[in-house]
Write a protein that holds these residues in place. Structure first.
Motif, PDB file in Angstrom:
ATOM      1  N   ASN A 293       0.864  -1.177   0.000  1.00 24.67           N
ATOM      2  CA  ASN A 293       0.000   0.000   0.000  1.00 24.67           C
ATOM      3  C   ASN A 293       0.898   1.224   0.000  1.00 24.67           C
TER       4      ASN A 293
ATOM      5  N   GLN B 228       0.567   5.496  -0.954  1.00 31.76           N
ATOM      6  CA  GLN B 228      -0.290   6.584  -1.397  1.00 31.76           C
ATOM      7  C   GLN B 228       0.471   7.901  -1.316  1.00 31.76           C
TER       8      GLN B 228
ATOM      9  N   PHE C 133      -0.171  12.084  -1.033  1.00 33.19           N
ATOM     10  CA  PHE C 133      -1.162  13.058  -0.604  1.00 33.19           C
ATOM     11  C   PHE C 133      -0.613  14.460  -0.798  1.00 33.19           C
TER      12      PHE C 133
ATOM     13  N   LEU D 128      -5.903  17.317   3.651  1.00 32.88           N
ATOM     14  CA  LEU D 128      -5.125  16.289   2.948  1.00 32.88           C
ATOM     15  C   LEU D 128      -5.966  15.687   1.838  1.00 32.88           C
TER      16      LEU D 128
ATOM     17  N   ASN E 214      -6.001  12.871  -1.266  1.00 30.18           N
ATOM     18  CA  ASN E 214      -5.342  11.712  -1.843  1.00 30.18           C
ATOM     19  C   ASN E 214      -5.075  11.953  -3.322  1.00 30.18           C
TER      20      ASN E 214
ATOM     21  N   TYR F  39      -3.159   6.165  -5.325  1.00 30.74           N
ATOM     22  CA  TYR F  39      -2.899   4.894  -4.662  1.00 30.74           C
ATOM     23  C   TYR F  39      -2.028   4.124  -5.630  1.00 30.74           C
TER      24      TYR F  39
ATOM     25  N   PHE G 212       2.946  14.404   0.889  1.00 29.45           N
ATOM     26  CA  PHE G 212       3.287  13.285   1.762  1.00 29.45           C
ATOM     27  C   PHE G 212       3.200  11.970   0.998  1.00 29.45           C
TER      28      PHE G 212
ATOM     29  N   SER H  63      -2.125  -4.596   2.373  1.00 30.33           N
ATOM     30  CA  SER H  63      -3.096  -3.769   1.673  1.00 30.33           C
ATOM     31  C   SER H  63      -4.128  -3.154   2.605  1.00 30.33           C
ATOM     32  N   GLY H  64      -4.432  -3.824   3.704  1.00 32.56           N
ATOM     33  CA  GLY H  64      -5.454  -3.281   4.591  1.00 32.56           C
ATOM     34  C   GLY H  64      -4.914  -2.619   5.832  1.00 32.56           C
ATOM     35  N   SER H  65      -3.611  -2.423   5.899  1.00 31.75           N
ATOM     36  CA  SER H  65      -3.034  -1.936   7.146  1.00 31.75           C
ATOM     37  C   SER H  65      -3.028  -0.417   7.201  1.00 31.75           C
ATOM     38  N   ARG H  66      -2.804   0.082   8.406  1.00 27.34           N
ATOM     39  CA  ARG H  66      -2.714   1.527   8.581  1.00 27.34           C
ATOM     40  C   ARG H  66      -1.443   2.035   7.906  1.00 27.34           C
ATOM     41  N   LEU H  67      -1.412   3.319   7.640  1.00 27.57           N
ATOM     42  CA  LEU H  67      -0.331   3.918   6.883  1.00 27.57           C
ATOM     43  C   LEU H  67       0.704   4.580   7.775  1.00 27.57           C
TER      44      LEU H  67
ATOM     45  N   PHE I 173       3.464   7.599   7.530  1.00 27.55           N
ATOM     46  CA  PHE I 173       3.731   8.760   6.697  1.00 27.55           C
ATOM     47  C   PHE I 173       5.198   9.163   6.745  1.00 27.55           C
ATOM     48  N   GLY I 174       5.694   9.668   5.622  1.00 24.78           N
ATOM     49  CA  GLY I 174       6.978  10.335   5.602  1.00 24.78           C
ATOM     50  C   GLY I 174       6.852  11.746   6.145  1.00 24.78           C
ATOM     51  N   GLU I 175       7.969  12.457   6.192  1.00 19.05           N
ATOM     52  CA  GLU I 175       7.979  13.802   6.769  1.00 19.05           C
ATOM     53  C   GLU I 175       7.510  14.862   5.784  1.00 19.05           C
TER      54      GLU I 175
END
Lengths: 115, 109
Positions: free
Chosen positions: B31, B33, B35, B43, B45, B48, B86, B93-97, B99-101
């Motif tokens: 996964n 994405q 943003f 934010l 999207n 994906y 971001f 595929s179903g997990s939480r994301l 984020f980079g800085e």
């Protein structure tokens, strides 16, 4: 366009007050999330839920709590706010694994200032 | 957990210029994405894209999963492109994301 709503958008409260940030989505998404973001910084996951009556703590420790009694509603509560809680709180939701992917949609955010 | 690094941290462009933003990640992902966060904090999207290439107007993105990086291309930049971009990844595929800085982009008229 995503249908996910947060209230209040902006809030200034005194130390020690209890507050609840509301988040609602009308897309029927099972998964919902709360992220915390300081200005100009990255997002940190503080809570998430994969369905009704399911809540988990995220990667960043937080003194807030959440509940998920209805699919569309995922409120976040601070029992006793402190200046260190000053931040932007972003609610998000996603439908999960689909052929189009796990696209996540964000609300407009709630800016909290604790004085 | 998985690490996400974005570069450059800041980018200033003149209107009409092209740019490339990079996202490196430390482990396999299913996964990914991109943003855009506007100056008011919203934010949006953009893509994906756990693998392959996608295009949407002046924006396109490519992810090379085997080499653990993704690129976001912005062509003919406009002042409305300003904001923070971001990259976020998930190990399934179903997990939480995570984020980079972010990359702070400023497009000047």
């Amino acid at each position: 366009e995503a249908d996910i709503y947060q209230t209040p958008r902006y809030l200034v409260i005194g130390t020690g007050k209890k507050i609840t940030l509301e988040c609602s989505q009308t897309m029927g998404h099972d998964k919902m999330y709360w992220y915390q973001q300081d200005p100009g910084m990255e997002l940190h996951l503080i809570h998430y839920s994969y369905g009704v009556n399911s809540t988990e703590k995220g990667d960043l420790s937080s003194e807030s709590t959440v509940s998920r009694i209805r699919t569309e509603h995922f409120p976040l509560t601070l029992e006793s706010a402190r200046p260190s809680h000053t931040s932007q709180y972003l609610c998000a939701s996603s439908i999960g694994q689909t052929t189009s992917g796990n696209t996540i949609y964000f609300g407009e955010g709630s800016w909290l200032t604790v004085v | 957990g998985i690490q996400v690094e974005q570069s450059p941290p800041d980018l200033i462009l003149q209107e009409g210029a092209n740019s490339t933003l990079r996202c490196n990640f430390s482990d396999s992902v299913n996964n990914l994405q991109w943003f855009h966060q506007n100056p008011w904090g919203q934010l949006i999207n953009l893509f994906y894209i756990p693998s392959g290439t996608k295009q949407n107007g002046r924006l396109s993105a490519t992810t090379v999963a085997t080499e653990r990086y993704s690129l976001l291309y912005i062509s003919s930049s406009q002042t409305t492109d300003s904001g923070v971009y971001f990259c976020a990844v998930g190990e399934t595929s179903g997990s939480r994301l995570t984020f980079g800085e972010g990359t702070q982009l400023t497009v000047n008229p």
